[in-house]
Design an enzyme around this catalytic site. Structure first.
Site, PDB file in Angstrom:
ATOM      1  N   MET A 135       6.212  26.863  62.703  1.00  0.00           N
ATOM      2  CA  MET A 135       6.470  25.710  63.576  1.00  0.00           C
ATOM      3  C   MET A 135       6.701  26.209  65.009  1.00  0.00           C
ATOM      4  SD  MET A 135       9.361  23.716  61.328  1.00  0.00           S
ATOM      5  CE  MET A 135       9.642  24.191  59.653  1.00  0.00           C
ATOM      6  N   PRO A 138       6.414  29.981  71.510  1.00  0.00           N
ATOM      7  CA  PRO A 138       7.208  30.528  72.615  1.00  0.00           C
ATOM      8  C   PRO A 138       7.830  29.408  73.471  1.00  0.00           C
ATOM      9  CG  PRO A 138       5.141  31.721  72.411  1.00  0.00           C
ATOM     10  CD  PRO A 138       5.071  30.595  71.420  1.00  0.00           C
ATOM     11  N   GLY A 139       7.111  28.300  73.623  1.00  0.00           N
ATOM     12  CA  GLY A 139       7.622  27.214  74.471  1.00  0.00           C
ATOM     13  C   GLY A 139       8.185  26.035  73.707  1.00  0.00           C
ATOM     14  N   GLY A 141      10.866  25.341  70.420  1.00  0.00           N
ATOM     15  CA  GLY A 141      11.684  25.702  69.262  1.00  0.00           C
ATOM     16  C   GLY A 141      12.428  24.485  68.767  1.00  0.00           C
ATOM     17  N   ALA A 188       4.205  13.008  68.619  1.00  0.00           N
ATOM     18  CA  ALA A 188       4.583  13.316  67.226  1.00  0.00           C
ATOM     19  C   ALA A 188       3.532  12.784  66.254  1.00  0.00           C
ATOM     20  CB  ALA A 188       5.941  12.718  66.916  1.00  0.00           C
ATOM     21  N   GLU A 254      15.238  22.456  53.428  1.00  0.00           N
ATOM     22  CA  GLU A 254      15.288  23.700  54.205  1.00  0.00           C
ATOM     23  C   GLU A 254      16.718  23.946  54.688  1.00  0.00           C
ATOM     24  OE1 GLU A 254      12.477  24.000  57.385  1.00  0.00           O
ATOM     25  OE2 GLU A 254      13.378  25.852  58.141  1.00  0.00           O
ATOM     26  N   ARG A 280      42.508  50.545  50.718  1.00  0.00           N
ATOM     27  CA  ARG A 280      42.801  51.189  51.995  1.00  0.00           C
ATOM     28  C   ARG A 280      44.308  51.119  52.306  1.00  0.00           C
ATOM     29  NH1 ARG A 280      41.087  54.877  55.697  1.00  0.00           N
ATOM     30  NH2 ARG A 280      41.846  54.335  57.757  1.00  0.00           N
ATOM     31  N   GLY A 376      16.649  24.874  62.687  1.00  0.00           N
ATOM     32  CA  GLY A 376      17.292  23.907  63.577  1.00  0.00           C
ATOM     33  C   GLY A 376      18.654  24.476  63.929  1.00  0.00           C
ATOM     34  N   THR A 377      18.921  24.666  65.232  1.00  0.00           N
ATOM     35  CA  THR A 377      20.208  25.282  65.612  1.00  0.00           C
ATOM     36  C   THR A 377      21.360  24.353  65.213  1.00  0.00           C
ATOM     37  OG1 THR A 377      20.270  24.245  67.790  1.00  0.00           O
ATOM     38  CG2 THR A 377      19.156  26.387  67.649  1.00  0.00           C
TER      39      THR A 377
HETATM   40  C1  FAD Z   1      15.059  35.488  62.421  1.00  0.00           C
HETATM   41  C2  FAD Z   1      14.407  34.178  62.727  1.00  0.00           C
HETATM   42  C3  FAD Z   1      13.549  33.623  61.792  1.00  0.00           C
HETATM   43  C4  FAD Z   1      12.890  32.427  62.072  1.00  0.00           C
HETATM   44  N1  FAD Z   1      11.976  31.933  61.175  1.00  0.00           N
HETATM   45  C5  FAD Z   1      11.187  30.880  61.545  1.00  0.00           C
HETATM   46  C6  FAD Z   1      10.098  30.452  60.717  1.00  0.00           C
HETATM   47  O1  FAD Z   1       9.869  30.989  59.630  1.00  0.00           O
HETATM   48  N2  FAD Z   1       9.314  29.442  61.151  1.00  0.00           N
HETATM   49  C7  FAD Z   1       9.533  28.819  62.344  1.00  0.00           C
HETATM   50  O2  FAD Z   1       8.774  27.914  62.689  1.00  0.00           O
HETATM   51  N3  FAD Z   1      10.561  29.188  63.154  1.00  0.00           N
HETATM   52  C8  FAD Z   1      11.377  30.204  62.782  1.00  0.00           C
HETATM   53  N4  FAD Z   1      12.423  30.599  63.602  1.00  0.00           N
HETATM   54  C9  FAD Z   1      12.631  29.912  64.866  1.00  0.00           C
HETATM   55  C10 FAD Z   1      13.900  29.071  64.907  1.00  0.00           C
HETATM   56  O3  FAD Z   1      13.779  27.954  64.074  1.00  0.00           O
HETATM   57  C11 FAD Z   1      14.144  28.705  66.370  1.00  0.00           C
HETATM   58  O4  FAD Z   1      14.526  29.899  67.033  1.00  0.00           O
HETATM   59  C12 FAD Z   1      15.217  27.648  66.555  1.00  0.00           C
HETATM   60  O5  FAD Z   1      14.772  26.405  66.054  1.00  0.00           O
HETATM   61  C13 FAD Z   1      15.639  27.464  68.017  1.00  0.00           C
HETATM   62  O6  FAD Z   1      14.543  27.348  68.869  1.00  0.00           O
HETATM   63  P1  FAD Z   1      14.462  28.281  70.189  1.00  0.00           P
HETATM   64  O7  FAD Z   1      14.649  29.684  69.730  1.00  0.00           O
HETATM   65  O8  FAD Z   1      13.233  27.937  70.912  1.00  0.00           O
HETATM   66  O9  FAD Z   1      15.736  27.895  71.039  1.00  0.00           O
HETATM   67  P2  FAD Z   1      15.802  26.745  72.146  1.00  0.00           P
HETATM   68  O10 FAD Z   1      15.237  25.486  71.613  1.00  0.00           O
HETATM   69  O11 FAD Z   1      15.267  27.293  73.416  1.00  0.00           O
HETATM   70  O12 FAD Z   1      17.370  26.575  72.301  1.00  0.00           O
HETATM   71  C14 FAD Z   1      18.209  27.391  73.124  1.00  0.00           C
HETATM   72  C15 FAD Z   1      19.636  26.860  73.068  1.00  0.00           C
HETATM   73  O13 FAD Z   1      19.658  25.516  73.564  1.00  0.00           O
HETATM   74  C16 FAD Z   1      20.245  24.665  72.619  1.00  0.00           C
HETATM   75  N5  FAD Z   1      19.619  23.340  72.663  1.00  0.00           N
HETATM   76  C17 FAD Z   1      18.300  23.041  72.634  1.00  0.00           C
HETATM   77  N6  FAD Z   1      18.113  21.717  72.671  1.00  0.00           N
HETATM   78  C18 FAD Z   1      19.351  21.161  72.730  1.00  0.00           C
HETATM   79  C19 FAD Z   1      19.841  19.825  72.788  1.00  0.00           C
HETATM   80  N7  FAD Z   1      19.016  18.785  72.779  1.00  0.00           N
HETATM   81  N8  FAD Z   1      21.172  19.623  72.864  1.00  0.00           N
HETATM   82  C20 FAD Z   1      22.032  20.686  72.857  1.00  0.00           C
HETATM   83  N9  FAD Z   1      21.627  21.970  72.793  1.00  0.00           N
HETATM   84  C21 FAD Z   1      20.312  22.201  72.730  1.00  0.00           C
HETATM   85  C22 FAD Z   1      20.015  25.336  71.284  1.00  0.00           C
HETATM   86  O14 FAD Z   1      20.908  24.890  70.294  1.00  0.00           O
HETATM   87  C23 FAD Z   1      20.198  26.791  71.642  1.00  0.00           C
HETATM   88  O15 FAD Z   1      21.553  27.114  71.627  1.00  0.00           O
HETATM   89  C24 FAD Z   1      13.126  31.763  63.308  1.00  0.00           C
HETATM   90  C25 FAD Z   1      14.023  32.315  64.232  1.00  0.00           C
HETATM   91  C26 FAD Z   1      14.655  33.514  63.952  1.00  0.00           C
HETATM   92  C27 FAD Z   1      15.575  34.084  64.993  1.00  0.00           C
END
Ligand code: FAD
Length: 389
Positions: A135, A138-139, A141, A188, A254, A280, A376-377
Protein backbone atom coordinates in the site's frame (compact mmCIF):
# COMPACT_ATOMS: atom_id res chain seq x y z
CA UNK A 1 12.21 -19.52 31.36
CA UNK A 2 8.78 -19.17 32.96
CA UNK A 3 6.15 -19.96 30.32
CA UNK A 4 4.92 -16.64 28.81
CA UNK A 5 1.57 -18.27 28.00
CA UNK A 6 0.96 -18.85 31.70
CA UNK A 7 2.53 -15.78 33.23
CA UNK A 8 -0.80 -13.96 33.76
CA UNK A 9 -2.50 -17.02 35.26
CA UNK A 10 -5.73 -16.36 33.37
CA UNK A 11 -8.12 -19.09 32.28
CA UNK A 12 -8.03 -19.80 28.53
CA UNK A 13 -10.89 -18.25 26.56
CA UNK A 14 -13.28 -20.68 24.86
CA UNK A 15 -11.83 -19.87 21.44
CA UNK A 16 -8.35 -21.02 22.49
CA UNK A 17 -9.46 -24.51 23.58
CA UNK A 18 -9.03 -27.88 21.89
CA UNK A 19 -7.49 -27.83 18.45
CA UNK A 20 -6.50 -24.15 18.70
CA UNK A 21 -4.50 -25.05 21.83
CA UNK A 22 -2.93 -27.98 20.02
CA UNK A 23 -2.01 -25.75 17.09
CA UNK A 24 -0.39 -23.30 19.53
CA UNK A 25 1.72 -26.13 21.01
CA UNK A 26 2.71 -27.33 17.56
CA UNK A 27 3.58 -23.82 16.35
CA UNK A 28 5.55 -23.20 19.55
CA UNK A 29 7.55 -26.38 18.99
CA UNK A 30 8.17 -25.48 15.34
CA UNK A 31 9.35 -21.95 16.16
CA UNK A 32 11.56 -23.21 19.02
CA UNK A 33 13.14 -26.04 17.04
CA UNK A 34 13.25 -24.72 13.47
CA UNK A 35 13.39 -20.93 13.64
CA UNK A 36 14.87 -19.88 17.00
CA UNK A 37 18.18 -21.78 16.60
CA UNK A 38 18.81 -20.01 13.28
CA UNK A 39 17.37 -16.64 14.25
CA UNK A 40 20.70 -14.85 14.59
CA UNK A 41 21.64 -15.97 11.09
CA UNK A 42 18.26 -14.68 9.82
CA UNK A 43 18.83 -11.35 11.58
CA UNK A 44 22.25 -11.09 9.97
CA UNK A 45 20.84 -11.90 6.51
CA UNK A 46 17.91 -9.57 7.23
CA UNK A 47 15.44 -12.24 6.15
CA UNK A 48 14.21 -15.70 7.05
CA UNK A 49 15.13 -18.17 4.31
CA UNK A 50 12.72 -19.62 1.78
CA UNK A 51 13.27 -23.13 3.12
CA UNK A 52 11.80 -22.10 6.49
CA UNK A 53 8.67 -20.84 4.73
CA UNK A 54 8.30 -24.19 2.98
CA UNK A 55 8.82 -26.03 6.27
CA UNK A 56 6.17 -23.85 7.91
CA UNK A 57 3.84 -24.72 5.03
CA UNK A 58 4.53 -28.44 5.40
CA UNK A 59 3.86 -28.15 9.14
CA UNK A 60 0.42 -26.63 8.46
CA UNK A 61 1.33 -23.18 9.74
CA UNK A 62 0.50 -21.28 6.55
CA UNK A 63 -3.09 -20.34 5.67
CA UNK A 64 -4.46 -21.91 8.84
CA UNK A 65 -7.73 -20.01 8.41
CA UNK A 66 -8.21 -20.72 4.72
CA UNK A 67 -10.76 -23.39 3.71
CA UNK A 68 -9.42 -26.91 3.22
CA UNK A 69 -10.66 -27.00 -0.37
CA UNK A 70 -8.05 -24.33 -1.17
CA UNK A 71 -5.24 -26.07 0.68
CA UNK A 72 -5.71 -24.31 4.03
CA UNK A 73 -6.48 -25.86 7.41
CA UNK A 74 -10.09 -24.66 7.62
CA UNK A 75 -9.60 -22.69 10.84
CA UNK A 76 -10.58 -19.20 11.98
CA UNK A 77 -8.70 -16.15 13.22
CA UNK A 78 -8.33 -18.04 16.54
CA UNK A 79 -5.94 -20.40 14.72
CA UNK A 80 -3.99 -17.49 13.26
CA UNK A 81 -3.83 -15.95 16.72
CA UNK A 82 -2.37 -19.20 18.12
CA UNK A 83 0.42 -19.14 15.53
CA UNK A 84 1.27 -15.45 16.00
CA UNK A 85 1.21 -15.88 19.79
CA UNK A 86 3.64 -18.79 19.48
CA UNK A 87 5.95 -16.62 17.35
CA UNK A 88 5.80 -13.86 19.98
CA UNK A 89 6.28 -16.21 22.94
CA UNK A 90 9.31 -17.86 21.35
CA UNK A 91 10.64 -14.44 20.29
CA UNK A 92 11.01 -14.88 16.53
CA UNK A 93 8.87 -11.86 15.71
CA UNK A 94 10.58 -11.19 12.39
CA UNK A 95 9.11 -14.31 10.75
CA UNK A 96 6.44 -12.61 8.64
CA UNK A 97 3.89 -15.37 8.38
CA UNK A 98 1.26 -13.42 10.31
CA UNK A 99 0.97 -10.95 7.45
CA UNK A 100 0.99 -13.75 4.86
CA UNK A 101 -1.74 -15.71 6.71
CA UNK A 102 -4.11 -13.19 8.12
CA UNK A 103 -3.69 -10.23 5.79
CA UNK A 104 -2.67 -11.38 2.30
CA UNK A 105 -4.55 -14.70 2.00
CA UNK A 106 -7.91 -13.28 3.20
CA UNK A 107 -7.94 -10.75 0.34
CA UNK A 108 -7.85 -13.66 -2.10
CA UNK A 109 -10.48 -15.62 -0.19
CA UNK A 110 -12.86 -12.68 0.10
CA UNK A 111 -12.40 -10.92 -3.24
CA UNK A 112 -10.80 -13.50 -5.53
CA UNK A 113 -12.74 -15.31 -8.24
CA UNK A 114 -13.07 -19.09 -7.93
CA UNK A 115 -10.29 -19.41 -10.47
CA UNK A 116 -7.98 -17.05 -8.56
CA UNK A 117 -8.64 -18.86 -5.28
CA UNK A 118 -7.87 -22.24 -6.82
CA UNK A 119 -4.75 -20.91 -8.49
CA UNK A 120 -3.19 -19.02 -5.61
CA UNK A 121 -4.41 -20.17 -2.19
CA UNK A 122 -2.95 -23.72 -2.34
CA UNK A 123 0.46 -22.28 -3.22
CA UNK A 124 0.21 -19.72 -0.42
CA UNK A 125 -0.55 -22.65 1.91
CA UNK A 126 2.60 -24.54 0.94
CA UNK A 127 4.87 -21.52 1.01
CA UNK A 128 5.62 -21.83 -2.68
CA UNK A 129 4.11 -18.36 -2.88
CA UNK A 130 5.19 -15.88 -0.20
CA UNK A 131 2.75 -13.01 0.22
CA UNK A 132 3.08 -9.26 0.70
CA UNK A 133 0.73 -6.31 0.46
CA UNK A 134 1.99 -3.05 -0.98
CA UNK A 135 0.00 0.00 0.00
CA UNK A 136 2.58 2.51 1.21
CA UNK A 137 4.47 4.76 -1.21
CA UNK A 138 7.23 7.27 -0.57
CA UNK A 139 4.60 10.03 -0.77
CA UNK A 140 1.60 8.20 0.71
CA UNK A 141 1.54 6.38 4.05
CA UNK A 142 -1.16 7.44 6.47
CA UNK A 143 -3.07 9.10 3.64
CA UNK A 144 -3.63 6.15 1.31
CA UNK A 145 -5.85 8.21 -0.94
CA UNK A 146 -2.64 9.86 -2.10
CA UNK A 147 -1.42 6.65 -3.78
CA UNK A 148 0.13 7.48 -7.16
CA UNK A 149 0.82 4.00 -8.59
CA UNK A 150 -1.16 3.93 -11.81
CA UNK A 151 -2.58 0.90 -13.62
CA UNK A 152 -3.79 1.63 -17.15
CA UNK A 153 -5.78 -0.93 -19.05
CA UNK A 154 -4.22 -1.95 -22.34
CA UNK A 155 -6.08 -4.83 -23.99
CA UNK A 156 -6.06 -7.77 -21.58
CA UNK A 157 -3.21 -6.31 -19.54
CA UNK A 158 -2.60 -3.49 -17.11
CA UNK A 159 0.42 -1.29 -17.61
CA UNK A 160 1.56 -0.37 -14.10
CA UNK A 161 3.89 2.47 -13.14
CA UNK A 162 4.87 3.62 -9.68
CA UNK A 163 6.75 2.60 -6.57
CA UNK A 164 6.13 1.30 -3.06
CA UNK A 165 8.18 1.38 0.10
CA UNK A 166 8.37 -0.27 3.54
CA UNK A 167 6.87 -3.50 2.18
CA UNK A 168 7.05 -6.40 4.66
CA UNK A 169 8.38 -9.64 3.09
CA UNK A 170 9.30 -7.39 0.14
CA UNK A 171 12.53 -9.19 -0.80
CA UNK A 172 11.19 -12.74 -0.58
CA UNK A 173 7.60 -12.22 -1.69
CA UNK A 174 6.68 -13.59 -5.10
CA UNK A 175 3.00 -12.80 -4.62
CA UNK A 176 2.19 -9.16 -3.97
CA UNK A 177 -1.14 -7.37 -3.74
CA UNK A 178 -0.58 -3.81 -4.89
CA UNK A 179 -2.79 -0.79 -4.29
CA UNK A 180 -3.15 1.12 -7.55
CA UNK A 181 -5.19 3.86 -9.13
CA UNK A 182 -7.10 2.56 -12.11
CA UNK A 183 -8.94 5.88 -12.40
CA UNK A 184 -7.04 8.72 -10.71
CA UNK A 185 -9.86 11.19 -11.39
CA UNK A 186 -12.16 9.26 -9.06
CA UNK A 187 -9.91 9.36 -5.95
CA UNK A 188 -10.74 6.55 -3.50
CA UNK A 189 -13.33 5.19 -5.93
CA UNK A 190 -10.65 4.86 -8.59
CA UNK A 191 -8.50 2.60 -6.41
CA UNK A 192 -8.06 -1.09 -7.27
CA UNK A 193 -6.13 -4.03 -5.86
CA UNK A 194 -4.10 -6.00 -8.38
CA UNK A 195 -2.05 -9.13 -7.72
CA UNK A 196 1.40 -9.54 -9.16
CA UNK A 197 3.20 -12.84 -9.34
CA UNK A 198 6.66 -11.40 -9.50
CA UNK A 199 8.18 -14.32 -11.44
CA UNK A 200 5.69 -13.81 -14.22
CA UNK A 201 5.85 -10.10 -14.92
CA UNK A 202 8.31 -7.84 -16.65
CA UNK A 203 9.03 -4.35 -15.42
CA UNK A 204 9.03 -5.38 -11.74
CA UNK A 205 12.06 -4.50 -9.69
CA UNK A 206 12.93 -4.77 -6.02
CA UNK A 207 14.85 -1.97 -4.38
CA UNK A 208 16.87 -2.09 -1.19
CA UNK A 209 16.18 -4.38 1.73
CA UNK A 210 15.72 -1.46 4.11
CA UNK A 211 18.02 -1.08 7.11
CA UNK A 212 15.71 -0.99 10.13
CA UNK A 213 16.33 -0.54 13.86
CA UNK A 214 14.34 -3.69 14.72
CA UNK A 215 12.59 -6.74 13.28
CA UNK A 216 15.94 -7.45 11.67
CA UNK A 217 14.97 -10.94 10.52
CA UNK A 218 12.21 -9.51 8.37
CA UNK A 219 12.83 -8.14 4.91
CA UNK A 220 11.24 -4.74 4.34
CA UNK A 221 11.63 -3.46 0.85
CA UNK A 222 11.16 -0.87 -1.82
CA UNK A 223 9.39 -2.04 -4.98
CA UNK A 224 9.39 -0.42 -8.41
CA UNK A 225 7.00 -0.86 -11.33
CA UNK A 226 8.24 0.38 -14.69
CA UNK A 227 5.70 -0.23 -17.45
CA UNK A 228 5.02 -3.48 -15.64
CA UNK A 229 2.56 -5.67 -17.53
CA UNK A 230 0.00 -7.60 -15.46
CA UNK A 231 -2.93 -9.62 -16.85
CA UNK A 232 -6.27 -7.87 -16.22
CA UNK A 233 -7.43 -11.20 -14.77
CA UNK A 234 -5.24 -10.39 -11.73
CA UNK A 235 -7.62 -7.65 -10.60
CA UNK A 236 -9.25 -8.48 -7.24
CA UNK A 237 -13.01 -8.06 -7.34
CA UNK A 238 -15.54 -8.11 -10.15
CA UNK A 239 -14.79 -4.60 -11.32
CA UNK A 240 -12.28 -1.79 -10.93
CA UNK A 241 -12.64 0.81 -8.20
CA UNK A 242 -13.33 -1.59 -5.31
CA UNK A 243 -9.87 -1.30 -3.73
CA UNK A 244 -10.63 1.20 -1.00
CA UNK A 245 -13.71 -0.62 0.21
CA UNK A 246 -11.77 -3.90 0.21
CA UNK A 247 -8.96 -2.30 2.25
CA UNK A 248 -11.39 -0.83 4.77
CA UNK A 249 -13.12 -4.19 5.21
CA UNK A 250 -9.88 -6.05 5.87
CA UNK A 251 -8.15 -3.50 8.08
CA UNK A 252 -9.85 -4.60 11.35
CA UNK A 253 -8.21 -8.03 11.10
CA UNK A 254 -4.85 -6.46 10.21
CA UNK A 255 -5.15 -4.23 13.28
CA UNK A 256 -6.23 -7.00 15.59
CA UNK A 257 -3.27 -9.07 14.40
CA UNK A 258 -0.90 -6.31 15.49
CA UNK A 259 -2.58 -6.60 18.89
CA UNK A 260 -1.79 -10.34 18.89
CA UNK A 261 1.91 -9.67 18.44
CA UNK A 262 1.72 -7.01 21.14
CA UNK A 263 0.09 -9.15 23.84
CA UNK A 264 2.38 -12.09 23.08
CA UNK A 265 5.50 -9.94 23.46
CA UNK A 266 4.12 -8.32 26.63
CA UNK A 267 3.76 -11.78 28.19
CA UNK A 268 7.23 -12.83 27.08
CA UNK A 269 8.82 -9.63 28.41
CA UNK A 270 7.13 -10.12 31.78
CA UNK A 271 8.09 -13.80 32.03
CA UNK A 272 11.68 -13.07 31.10
CA UNK A 273 11.99 -10.11 33.45
CA UNK A 274 10.45 -11.87 36.45
CA UNK A 275 13.03 -14.66 36.01
CA UNK A 276 15.83 -12.11 35.68
CA UNK A 277 14.99 -10.06 38.79
CA UNK A 278 14.82 -13.23 40.87
CA UNK A 279 18.39 -14.11 39.92
CA UNK A 280 20.18 -10.79 39.74
CA UNK A 281 21.45 -9.41 43.04
CA UNK A 282 22.31 -5.90 44.29
CA UNK A 283 22.97 -4.65 47.83
CA UNK A 284 23.02 -8.26 48.99
CA UNK A 285 19.54 -9.21 47.81
CA UNK A 286 17.68 -10.23 44.68
CA UNK A 287 16.36 -7.30 42.61
CA UNK A 288 12.82 -8.62 43.08
CA UNK A 289 13.09 -7.95 46.80
CA UNK A 290 13.16 -4.18 46.27
CA UNK A 291 9.71 -2.75 46.66
CA UNK A 292 10.15 -0.64 43.53
CA UNK A 293 10.66 -3.80 41.48
CA UNK A 294 7.59 -5.43 42.96
CA UNK A 295 5.46 -2.31 42.44
CA UNK A 296 6.63 -1.89 38.84
CA UNK A 297 5.96 -5.53 38.02
CA UNK A 298 2.65 -5.41 39.86
CA UNK A 299 1.58 -2.49 37.66
CA UNK A 300 2.77 -4.17 34.49
CA UNK A 301 1.14 -7.48 35.30
CA UNK A 302 -2.13 -5.68 36.04
CA UNK A 303 -2.05 -3.78 32.77
CA UNK A 304 -1.04 -6.91 30.85
CA UNK A 305 -4.02 -8.72 32.38
CA UNK A 306 -6.37 -5.93 31.28
CA UNK A 307 -4.78 -6.08 27.82
CA UNK A 308 -5.15 -9.86 27.56
CA UNK A 309 -8.80 -9.81 28.63
CA UNK A 310 -9.55 -7.06 26.10
CA UNK A 311 -7.63 -8.91 23.39
CA UNK A 312 -9.43 -12.20 24.10
CA UNK A 313 -12.75 -10.42 23.89
CA UNK A 314 -11.80 -8.83 20.54
CA UNK A 315 -10.90 -12.25 19.11
CA UNK A 316 -14.16 -13.77 20.39
CA UNK A 317 -16.07 -10.96 18.73
CA UNK A 318 -14.05 -11.17 15.53
CA UNK A 319 -14.59 -14.87 14.99
CA UNK A 320 -18.32 -14.26 15.38
CA UNK A 321 -18.13 -11.49 12.77
CA UNK A 322 -18.76 -8.75 15.32
CA UNK A 323 -15.48 -6.85 15.66
CA UNK A 324 -16.18 -3.30 14.50
CA UNK A 325 -13.39 -1.14 12.99
CA UNK A 326 -13.38 1.26 15.96
CA UNK A 327 -12.75 -1.48 18.53
CA UNK A 328 -10.09 -3.00 16.25
CA UNK A 329 -8.39 0.43 16.15
CA UNK A 330 -8.53 0.57 19.97
CA UNK A 331 -6.90 -2.87 20.16
CA UNK A 332 -4.11 -1.87 17.77
CA UNK A 333 -3.39 1.45 19.45
CA UNK A 334 -3.77 0.48 23.08
CA UNK A 335 -2.04 -2.89 22.99
CA UNK A 336 0.93 -1.61 20.95
CA UNK A 337 1.29 1.40 23.28
CA UNK A 338 1.19 -0.96 26.27
CA UNK A 339 3.76 -3.20 24.56
CA UNK A 340 6.14 -0.23 24.25
CA UNK A 341 5.64 0.68 27.91
CA UNK A 342 6.01 -2.86 29.29
CA UNK A 343 9.11 -3.62 27.25
CA UNK A 344 10.73 -0.31 28.23
CA UNK A 345 10.05 -0.82 31.95
CA UNK A 346 11.23 -4.43 31.76
CA UNK A 347 14.44 -3.33 30.08
CA UNK A 348 14.99 -0.83 32.90
CA UNK A 349 14.74 -3.67 35.45
CA UNK A 350 17.57 -5.43 33.60
CA UNK A 351 19.93 -2.50 34.18
CA UNK A 352 22.88 -2.34 31.75
CA UNK A 353 22.32 -5.92 30.63
CA UNK A 354 19.01 -4.84 29.17
CA UNK A 355 20.89 -2.66 26.72
CA UNK A 356 23.02 -5.57 25.50
CA UNK A 357 21.84 -7.28 22.35
CA UNK A 358 22.53 -10.72 23.79
CA UNK A 359 19.66 -10.24 26.24
CA UNK A 360 16.22 -10.99 24.74
CA UNK A 361 14.70 -7.85 26.25
CA UNK A 362 17.02 -5.72 24.08
CA UNK A 363 15.67 -7.30 20.91
CA UNK A 364 12.10 -6.91 22.18
CA UNK A 365 12.81 -3.21 22.74
CA UNK A 366 13.94 -2.80 19.12
CA UNK A 367 11.21 -4.98 17.67
CA UNK A 368 8.35 -3.40 19.61
CA UNK A 369 8.82 0.15 18.36
CA UNK A 370 7.34 -0.29 14.90
CA UNK A 371 4.09 -1.70 16.22
CA UNK A 372 2.92 1.85 16.98
CA UNK A 373 3.71 2.89 13.41
CA UNK A 374 2.65 0.26 10.88
CA UNK A 375 -0.86 -0.96 10.13
CA UNK A 376 -1.96 2.67 10.46
CA UNK A 377 -0.11 4.78 13.05
CA UNK A 378 -1.57 5.03 16.54
CA UNK A 379 -2.44 8.66 15.79
CA UNK A 380 -4.55 7.49 12.84
CA UNK A 381 -6.18 4.91 15.15
CA UNK A 382 -7.18 7.73 17.53
CA UNK A 383 -8.53 9.70 14.58
CA UNK A 384 -10.76 6.74 13.65
CA UNK A 385 -11.87 6.23 17.25
CA UNK A 386 -12.49 9.98 17.54
CA UNK A 387 -14.86 9.88 14.57
CA UNK A 388 -17.10 7.49 16.50
CA UNK A 389 -17.61 9.86 19.42
C1 FAD B 1 8.82 -2.12 9.40
C2 FAD B 1 7.67 -1.60 8.60
C3 FAD B 1 6.89 -2.49 7.89
C4 FAD B 1 5.84 -2.02 7.10
N1 FAD B 1 5.13 -2.91 6.33
C5 FAD B 1 4.25 -2.42 5.41
C6 FAD B 1 3.62 -3.30 4.46
O1 FAD B 1 3.82 -4.51 4.48
N2 FAD B 1 2.80 -2.76 3.53
C7 FAD B 1 2.55 -1.42 3.47
O2 FAD B 1 1.80 -0.99 2.59
N3 FAD B 1 3.11 -0.56 4.36
C8 FAD B 1 3.96 -1.03 5.31
N4 FAD B 1 4.55 -0.16 6.21
C9 FAD B 1 4.26 1.26 6.13
C10 FAD B 1 3.44 1.79 7.30
O3 FAD B 1 2.13 1.30 7.24
C11 FAD B 1 3.51 3.31 7.24
O4 FAD B 1 4.84 3.67 7.58
C12 FAD B 1 2.53 4.00 8.17
O5 FAD B 1 1.21 3.79 7.73
C13 FAD B 1 2.78 5.51 8.30
O6 FAD B 1 2.94 6.12 7.06
P1 FAD B 1 4.22 7.08 6.81
O7 FAD B 1 5.42 6.29 7.19
O8 FAD B 1 4.13 7.61 5.44
O9 FAD B 1 4.07 8.24 7.87
P2 FAD B 1 3.29 9.62 7.64
O10 FAD B 1 1.94 9.36 7.08
O11 FAD B 1 4.20 10.55 6.92
O12 FAD B 1 3.14 10.12 9.13
C14 FAD B 1 4.14 10.83 9.86
C15 FAD B 1 3.59 11.22 11.23
O13 FAD B 1 2.45 12.06 11.05
C16 FAD B 1 1.34 11.53 11.74
N5 FAD B 1 0.10 11.83 11.01
C17 FAD B 1 -0.16 11.62 9.70
N6 FAD B 1 -1.41 11.99 9.41
C18 FAD B 1 -1.95 12.45 10.56
C19 FAD B 1 -3.23 12.98 10.93
N7 FAD B 1 -4.21 13.10 10.04
N8 FAD B 1 -3.43 13.37 12.20
C20 FAD B 1 -2.43 13.24 13.13
N9 FAD B 1 -1.21 12.74 12.85
C21 FAD B 1 -0.98 12.35 11.59
C22 FAD B 1 1.60 10.05 11.81
O14 FAD B 1 0.86 9.42 12.83
C23 FAD B 1 3.09 10.01 12.04
O15 FAD B 1 3.37 10.17 13.39
C24 FAD B 1 5.56 -0.63 7.05
C25 FAD B 1 6.34 0.26 7.80
C26 FAD B 1 7.39 -0.21 8.56
C27 FAD B 1 8.22 0.79 9.32
Amino acid sequence: MTNPAEILGLPKPAWAADEVGMLYDMAHRFMSEEIAPRYEEFEKNEMVDRESWLKAGAAGLLCASMPEEYGGSGGTFAHESAIIEAIGHVGVDGFGIGLHNSIVAPYILHYGSEEQKKKWLPKLATGELIGAIAMTEPGAGSDLQGVKTRAEKDGNQYKVNGSKTFITNGQLANFIIIVTKTDPEKGAKGTSLIVIETDEVEGFERGRNLDKIGLKANDTSELFFNDMRVPTSNLLGHEEGQGFVQLMQQLPQERLQIGTGAIAMIERALAQTIDYVKERKAFGKAIIEFQNTQFKLAELKTEATIGRVFYNDCVARHINGGLDPVTASMAKYWLSDLQGKVVDECLQLHGGYGYMNEYPIARMFRDARVQRIYGGTNEIMKLLIGRSL
